[in-house]
Design a protein around this motif. Sequence first.
Motif, mmCIF file in Angstrom:
data_model
loop_
_atom_site.group_PDB
_atom_site.id
_atom_site.type_symbol
_atom_site.label_atom_id
_atom_site.label_comp_id
_atom_site.label_asym_id
_atom_site.label_seq_id
_atom_site.Cartn_x
_atom_site.Cartn_y
_atom_site.Cartn_z
ATOM 1 N N LEU A 64 12.656 8.107 14.613
ATOM 2 C CA LEU A 64 13.218 9.001 15.629
ATOM 3 C C LEU A 64 14.749 8.921 15.627
ATOM 4 O O LEU A 64 15.425 9.931 15.798
ATOM 5 C CB LEU A 64 12.680 8.666 17.025
ATOM 6 N N SER A 85 -1.089 11.583 14.413
ATOM 7 C CA SER A 85 -0.521 12.917 14.192
ATOM 8 C C SER A 85 0.796 12.964 14.962
ATOM 9 O O SER A 85 1.621 12.045 14.848
ATOM 10 C CB SER A 85 -1.530 13.981 14.655
ATOM 11 N N LEU A 127 0.840 -1.198 0.000
ATOM 12 C CA LEU A 127 0.000 0.000 0.000
ATOM 13 C C LEU A 127 0.874 1.247 0.000
ATOM 14 O O LEU A 127 1.744 1.411 0.857
ATOM 15 C CB LEU A 127 -0.898 -0.001 1.258
HETATM 16 P P1 NAD Z 1 8.924 4.818 10.816
HETATM 17 O O1 NAD Z 1 9.573 5.646 9.753
HETATM 18 O O2 NAD Z 1 9.803 4.026 11.716
HETATM 19 O O3 NAD Z 1 7.810 3.870 10.154
HETATM 20 C C1 NAD Z 1 6.903 4.392 9.222
HETATM 21 C C2 NAD Z 1 6.395 3.291 8.313
HETATM 22 O O4 NAD Z 1 5.538 3.914 7.332
HETATM 23 C C3 NAD Z 1 7.499 2.563 7.542
HETATM 24 O O5 NAD Z 1 7.293 1.172 7.620
HETATM 25 C C4 NAD Z 1 7.341 3.075 6.118
HETATM 26 O O6 NAD Z 1 7.717 2.126 5.128
HETATM 27 C C5 NAD Z 1 5.846 3.375 6.060
HETATM 28 N N1 NAD Z 1 5.505 4.330 5.006
HETATM 29 C C6 NAD Z 1 6.130 5.492 4.695
HETATM 30 N N2 NAD Z 1 5.553 6.065 3.621
HETATM 31 C C7 NAD Z 1 4.516 5.256 3.260
HETATM 32 C C8 NAD Z 1 3.543 5.300 2.223
HETATM 33 N N3 NAD Z 1 3.526 6.299 1.310
HETATM 34 N N4 NAD Z 1 2.635 4.311 2.157
HETATM 35 C C9 NAD Z 1 2.644 3.293 3.046
HETATM 36 N N5 NAD Z 1 3.553 3.188 4.035
HETATM 37 C C10 NAD Z 1 4.477 4.158 4.135
HETATM 38 O O7 NAD Z 1 8.041 5.845 11.664
HETATM 39 P P2 NAD Z 1 7.388 5.750 13.136
HETATM 40 O O8 NAD Z 1 8.272 6.482 14.065
HETATM 41 O O9 NAD Z 1 6.936 4.380 13.438
HETATM 42 O O10 NAD Z 1 6.129 6.714 12.874
HETATM 43 C C11 NAD Z 1 4.811 6.254 12.629
HETATM 44 C C12 NAD Z 1 3.878 7.466 12.664
HETATM 45 O O11 NAD Z 1 4.000 8.122 13.932
HETATM 46 C C13 NAD Z 1 4.210 8.531 11.613
HETATM 47 O O12 NAD Z 1 3.019 9.095 11.106
HETATM 48 C C14 NAD Z 1 4.986 9.566 12.412
HETATM 49 O O13 NAD Z 1 4.927 10.854 11.837
HETATM 50 C C15 NAD Z 1 4.289 9.488 13.748
HETATM 51 N N6 NAD Z 1 5.088 9.988 14.874
HETATM 52 C C16 NAD Z 1 6.259 9.366 15.255
HETATM 53 C C17 NAD Z 1 6.980 9.871 16.334
HETATM 54 C C18 NAD Z 1 8.265 9.245 16.839
HETATM 55 O O14 NAD Z 1 8.901 9.812 17.727
HETATM 56 N N7 NAD Z 1 8.691 8.111 16.328
HETATM 57 C C19 NAD Z 1 6.514 11.004 17.012
HETATM 58 C C20 NAD Z 1 5.328 11.606 16.597
HETATM 59 C C21 NAD Z 1 4.621 11.075 15.524
#
Ligand code: NAD
Length: 249
Positions: free
Chosen positions: A184, A130, A49
């Motif tokens: 992160l 978010s 996706l």
């Molecule tokens: P991550 O980068 O470790 O994982 C994100 C996942 O999304 C990856 O598996 C990636 O392949 C997938 N992805 C990216 N673009 C995509 C697309 N177009 N279609 C489908 N899948 C896609 O990130 P995470 O830290 O697990 O973050 C997850 C969510 O939480 C994000 O929306 C991020 O902005 C949010 N978030 C994270 C943090 C943090 O500190 N880690 C803080 C606030 C918000």
Amino acid sequence: AARLAGKTTLVTGSAQGIGQAIAAHFESEGAEVWRGDLQPMDGERALHLDVSNEESWAKAIAEIKAGSGKLDILVNNAGIEWEKPLQDIPLGDWRKVMSVNVDGIFLGCRTAKPLMERRVEGRASVINISSVAGIVGFPDQVAYNTSKGAVRHLTKSLAVEWAAHGTPIRCNSIHPGCINTPMLAAAGEKWVAAGLIEGDSLMEAMGAMCPLNEVGDPSDIAWGAVYLASDEAKFVTGLELVIDGGFIA
Ligand code: NAD
């Protein structure tokens, strides 16, 4: 516990990080879990996706409809991080952030709604991931902050629109603070290079920015998602659930 027994769910961006933890927690609470990501994944109900792509969403929802016949819970988690000051952001990069972080959720909600609203009892649940960056501004990440602010307001807009039309779908957002994931770690390396944080252990240095003095685990977010997905939250819609160790308190 089996708080989500009998629920069919889709978690986007679930190959790693927060999405992977949400999918695992949902499974251990008895849900049938579909996972969607750009990255290839093994196992049952794993979908390729691209959330920014309309056709990719249509295919994914058609596959869930054919396989499960329903969808009770949608977690729009996929997102990308982007940091640059305003003057250094080409329009194409700005649009890329918006296309994944904002269009991705707009398309997900719009495509999934017809399948989610066909119910005989109870309410379906959409959970949009978010960030604390969707509530307060962080320097040099205007594109990311803006996209996450849009996710916050898209969530509130759909919560009241669906309520007004009697559509049986709740819609809430989760706002994580610093959570230990590959995203992160990558951001932290950039902050170290820019001299914004220091220390031998990156996660420790980032944790020091939180009142609770540590970064969170993906499971801290996953437990919030389990609550919002469950029928125990049947009266909860339009909520912004902040899980951040006191970061913005
Ligand atoms: P991550 O980068 O470790 O994982 C994100 C996942 O999304 C990856 O598996 C990636 O392949 C997938 N992805 C990216 N673009 C995509 C697309 N177009 N279609 C489908 N899948 C896609 O990130 P995470 O830290 O697990 O973050 C997850 C969510 O939480 C994000 O929306 C991020 O902005 C949010 N978030 C994270 C943090 C943090 O500190 N880690 C803080 C606030 C918000």
